[in-house]
Scaffold this motif. Sequence first.
Motif, PDB file in Angstrom:
ATOM      1  N   THR A 178       0.820  -1.207   0.000  1.00  0.00           N
ATOM      2  CA  THR A 178       0.000   0.000   0.000  1.00  0.00           C
ATOM      3  C   THR A 178       0.856   1.260   0.000  1.00  0.00           C
ATOM      4  O   THR A 178       2.078   1.222   0.216  1.00  0.00           O
ATOM      5  CB  THR A 178      -0.921   0.038   1.225  1.00  0.00           C
ATOM      6  OG1 THR A 178      -0.127   0.298   2.394  1.00  0.00           O
ATOM      7  CG2 THR A 178      -1.680  -1.268   1.403  1.00  0.00           C
ATOM      8  N   ALA A 179       0.194   2.397  -0.170  1.00  0.00           N
ATOM      9  CA  ALA A 179       0.881   3.690  -0.163  1.00  0.00           C
ATOM     10  C   ALA A 179       1.355   4.089   1.222  1.00  0.00           C
ATOM     11  O   ALA A 179       2.026   5.117   1.360  1.00  0.00           O
ATOM     12  CB  ALA A 179      -0.041   4.768  -0.734  1.00  0.00           C
ATOM     13  N   SER A 180       1.028   3.312   2.233  1.00  0.00           N
ATOM     14  CA  SER A 180       1.558   3.582   3.574  1.00  0.00           C
ATOM     15  C   SER A 180       2.915   2.916   3.780  1.00  0.00           C
ATOM     16  O   SER A 180       3.404   2.823   4.907  1.00  0.00           O
ATOM     17  CB  SER A 180       0.573   3.095   4.643  1.00  0.00           C
ATOM     18  OG  SER A 180       0.388   1.695   4.562  1.00  0.00           O
ATOM     19  N   THR A 181       3.545   2.480   2.694  1.00  0.00           N
ATOM     20  CA  THR A 181       4.847   1.807   2.756  1.00  0.00           C
ATOM     21  C   THR A 181       5.950   2.766   2.340  1.00  0.00           C
ATOM     22  O   THR A 181       5.987   3.231   1.195  1.00  0.00           O
ATOM     23  CB  THR A 181       4.866   0.573   1.839  1.00  0.00           C
ATOM     24  OG1 THR A 181       3.705  -0.227   2.074  1.00  0.00           O
ATOM     25  CG2 THR A 181       6.108  -0.257   2.109  1.00  0.00           C
ATOM     26  N   SER A 182       6.847   3.065   3.247  1.00  0.00           N
ATOM     27  CA  SER A 182       8.003   3.922   2.956  1.00  0.00           C
ATOM     28  C   SER A 182       9.095   3.091   2.290  1.00  0.00           C
ATOM     29  O   SER A 182       9.017   1.854   2.228  1.00  0.00           O
ATOM     30  CB  SER A 182       8.538   4.504   4.261  1.00  0.00           C
ATOM     31  OG  SER A 182       9.076   3.456   5.070  1.00  0.00           O
ATOM     32  N   PRO A 183      10.157   3.734   1.796  1.00  0.00           N
ATOM     33  CA  PRO A 183      11.276   2.950   1.267  1.00  0.00           C
ATOM     34  C   PRO A 183      11.829   1.945   2.280  1.00  0.00           C
ATOM     35  O   PRO A 183      12.121   0.799   1.917  1.00  0.00           O
ATOM     36  CB  PRO A 183      12.313   4.031   0.916  1.00  0.00           C
ATOM     37  CG  PRO A 183      11.477   5.218   0.544  1.00  0.00           C
ATOM     38  CD  PRO A 183      10.315   5.180   1.511  1.00  0.00           C
ATOM     39  N   GLU A 184      11.924   2.342   3.538  1.00  0.00           N
ATOM     40  CA  GLU A 184      12.391   1.403   4.550  1.00  0.00           C
ATOM     41  C   GLU A 184      11.388   0.265   4.721  1.00  0.00           C
ATOM     42  O   GLU A 184      11.770  -0.894   4.947  1.00  0.00           O
ATOM     43  CB  GLU A 184      12.609   2.113   5.887  1.00  0.00           C
ATOM     44  CG  GLU A 184      13.130   1.212   7.008  1.00  0.00           C
ATOM     45  CD  GLU A 184      14.439   0.516   6.658  1.00  0.00           C
ATOM     46  OE1 GLU A 184      14.664  -0.600   7.184  1.00  0.00           O
ATOM     47  OE2 GLU A 184      15.227   1.055   5.865  1.00  0.00           O
ATOM     48  N   GLY A 185      10.093   0.579   4.594  1.00  0.00           N
ATOM     49  CA  GLY A 185       9.074  -0.464   4.655  1.00  0.00           C
ATOM     50  C   GLY A 185       9.198  -1.452   3.511  1.00  0.00           C
ATOM     51  O   GLY A 185       8.940  -2.655   3.684  1.00  0.00           O
ATOM     52  N   ALA A 232      -5.687  12.479   7.222  1.00  0.00           N
ATOM     53  CA  ALA A 232      -6.977  11.787   7.302  1.00  0.00           C
ATOM     54  C   ALA A 232      -6.807  10.288   7.465  1.00  0.00           C
ATOM     55  O   ALA A 232      -7.648   9.622   8.085  1.00  0.00           O
ATOM     56  CB  ALA A 232      -7.792  12.078   6.045  1.00  0.00           C
ATOM     57  N   GLU A 233      -5.703   9.739   6.951  1.00  0.00           N
ATOM     58  CA  GLU A 233      -5.431   8.314   7.073  1.00  0.00           C
ATOM     59  C   GLU A 233      -4.664   7.982   8.346  1.00  0.00           C
ATOM     60  O   GLU A 233      -4.296   6.816   8.566  1.00  0.00           O
ATOM     61  CB  GLU A 233      -4.631   7.833   5.857  1.00  0.00           C
ATOM     62  CG  GLU A 233      -5.388   7.920   4.542  1.00  0.00           C
ATOM     63  CD  GLU A 233      -6.552   6.956   4.479  1.00  0.00           C
ATOM     64  OE1 GLU A 233      -6.453   5.867   5.078  1.00  0.00           O
ATOM     65  OE2 GLU A 233      -7.568   7.298   3.842  1.00  0.00           O
ATOM     66  N   GLY A 234      -4.406   8.994   9.174  1.00  0.00           N
ATOM     67  CA  GLY A 234      -3.642   8.763  10.402  1.00  0.00           C
ATOM     68  C   GLY A 234      -2.167   8.535  10.169  1.00  0.00           C
ATOM     69  O   GLY A 234      -1.477   7.941  10.999  1.00  0.00           O
ATOM     70  N   LEU A 235      -1.655   9.026   9.036  1.00  0.00           N
ATOM     71  CA  LEU A 235      -0.260   8.793   8.652  1.00  0.00           C
ATOM     72  C   LEU A 235       0.555  10.078   8.604  1.00  0.00           C
ATOM     73  O   LEU A 235       1.671  10.081   8.096  1.00  0.00           O
ATOM     74  CB  LEU A 235      -0.213   8.117   7.277  1.00  0.00           C
ATOM     75  CG  LEU A 235      -0.917   6.763   7.167  1.00  0.00           C
ATOM     76  CD1 LEU A 235      -1.006   6.338   5.708  1.00  0.00           C
ATOM     77  CD2 LEU A 235      -0.188   5.711   7.994  1.00  0.00           C
ATOM     78  N   GLY A 236      -0.002  11.150   9.141  1.00  0.00           N
ATOM     79  CA  GLY A 236       0.663  12.437   9.038  1.00  0.00           C
ATOM     80  C   GLY A 236       2.037  12.487   9.672  1.00  0.00           C
ATOM     81  O   GLY A 236       2.891  13.270   9.238  1.00  0.00           O
ATOM     82  N   SER A 237       2.288  11.683  10.692  1.00  0.00           N
ATOM     83  CA  SER A 237       3.575  11.720  11.385  1.00  0.00           C
ATOM     84  C   SER A 237       4.560  10.671  10.886  1.00  0.00           C
ATOM     85  O   SER A 237       5.680  10.575  11.394  1.00  0.00           O
ATOM     86  CB  SER A 237       3.349  11.513  12.891  1.00  0.00           C
ATOM     87  OG  SER A 237       2.775  10.237  13.137  1.00  0.00           O
ATOM     88  N   VAL A 238       4.159   9.869   9.882  1.00  0.00           N
ATOM     89  CA  VAL A 238       5.040   8.820   9.365  1.00  0.00           C
ATOM     90  C   VAL A 238       5.978   9.427   8.321  1.00  0.00           C
ATOM     91  O   VAL A 238       5.519  10.034   7.351  1.00  0.00           O
ATOM     92  CB  VAL A 238       4.221   7.682   8.731  1.00  0.00           C
ATOM     93  CG1 VAL A 238       5.153   6.599   8.195  1.00  0.00           C
ATOM     94  CG2 VAL A 238       3.250   7.101   9.748  1.00  0.00           C
ATOM     95  N   PRO A 239       7.281   9.286   8.501  1.00  0.00           N
ATOM     96  CA  PRO A 239       8.213   9.905   7.549  1.00  0.00           C
ATOM     97  C   PRO A 239       8.267   9.165   6.215  1.00  0.00           C
ATOM     98  O   PRO A 239       7.966   7.972   6.127  1.00  0.00           O
ATOM     99  CB  PRO A 239       9.562   9.812   8.274  1.00  0.00           C
ATOM    100  CG  PRO A 239       9.416   8.634   9.187  1.00  0.00           C
ATOM    101  CD  PRO A 239       7.979   8.620   9.610  1.00  0.00           C
ATOM    102  N   ASP A 240       8.637   9.903   5.178  1.00  0.00           N
ATOM    103  CA  ASP A 240       8.936   9.341   3.853  1.00  0.00           C
ATOM    104  C   ASP A 240       7.739   8.711   3.164  1.00  0.00           C
ATOM    105  O   ASP A 240       7.892   7.761   2.385  1.00  0.00           O
ATOM    106  CB  ASP A 240      10.070   8.309   3.952  1.00  0.00           C
ATOM    107  CG  ASP A 240      11.383   8.920   4.428  1.00  0.00           C
ATOM    108  OD1 ASP A 240      11.645  10.088   4.086  1.00  0.00           O
ATOM    109  OD2 ASP A 240      12.118   8.239   5.151  1.00  0.00           O
ATOM    110  N   LEU A 241       6.548   9.225   3.439  1.00  0.00           N
ATOM    111  CA  LEU A 241       5.374   8.735   2.737  1.00  0.00           C
ATOM    112  C   LEU A 241       4.885   9.787   1.754  1.00  0.00           C
ATOM    113  O   LEU A 241       4.746  10.958   2.102  1.00  0.00           O
ATOM    114  CB  LEU A 241       4.240   8.409   3.709  1.00  0.00           C
ATOM    115  CG  LEU A 241       4.398   7.187   4.612  1.00  0.00           C
ATOM    116  CD1 LEU A 241       3.104   6.947   5.390  1.00  0.00           C
ATOM    117  CD2 LEU A 241       4.771   5.946   3.819  1.00  0.00           C
ATOM    118  N   GLY A 242       4.597   9.366   0.534  1.00  0.00           N
ATOM    119  CA  GLY A 242       4.017  10.254  -0.448  1.00  0.00           C
ATOM    120  C   GLY A 242       4.997  11.271  -0.993  1.00  0.00           C
ATOM    121  O   GLY A 242       6.105  11.443  -0.492  1.00  0.00           O
TER     122      GLY A 242
END
Length: 292
Positions: A178-185, A232-242
């Motif tokens: 999913t788009a909630s996956t960073s490069p490290e993910g 809105a997806e609760g991902l605002g504090s996750v680095p390197d997304l989008g």
Amino acid sequence: MTGLGAVFRPQLAPERLRSVAELADAAGLEELWLWEDCFREGGISTAAAALAWTERVKVGVGLLPVPLRNVAIAAMEAATLHRMFPGRPILAVGHGVQDWMGQVGARVESPVSLLREHLVALRALLGGERVSTEGRYVKLDDVALDWPPVEPVPVIAGVTGPRSLRLAGEAADGTLLTASTSPEGVRKARQLIDEGRESAGRSGVGPHPIVVYLLTATGPDGAARLKAELAAEGLGSVPDLGVAGDAGAVAKAVQRLADAGADTVVLQPTGDEPDPEGFVRFAAEEVRPLVP
């Protein structure tokens, strides 16, 4: 070469699909991905229409929720698409959003067990095998497709958690993230998938491609739209997304995911993207030339 695609989001009415699909085909985009989100649009019906309206673009469905689909029906649908449009459909299956599965009375006690049984049976049916199995969830009695695909087709698992990622390595032919996956993910996912492949003795059995969505916004209000959707997806504090910005910025974000182990990156517009056709043209004509 890193594959590149774009998503037609089901926040758009189904009748909007044709213009987007035809533009993706004409512009040279490699892949157009569709979603079977509850309770918006069906994945197989939209994929069949998009494939019929186009000549060359691959059409992915990411993903079909296995609690909603008997594996025999899923195999029949997949085989039909692959025989009518050889080499162009891409179908991913997964757990589905558990709240949605609960809304329709399809939530199961062990989603991982269901997905394992479904993947094993689906790959066997699409491979032309006659299958009898009495699993916890999947039960087949002497079932075989009259019209299996002519050529082998991959079955992709759309998964996120560690157990499911290992399962993808064990029992699927590729993985959708999913788009909630960073490069490290992506790096961690690749490691877990490889662990699953090794445990199943599949390490040397062909490649296992990873497809990952990248939430993307362009235009003067792109950064604001990206920030709002992540929040809105609760991902605002996750680095390197989008990513928000011009083609150069997007291409660099694609490359970071590719460097982490992604084989294909699919640009996912925000839910309020004002110009879906323009987004597809941007991906094909501006971003693609910058992605090696």
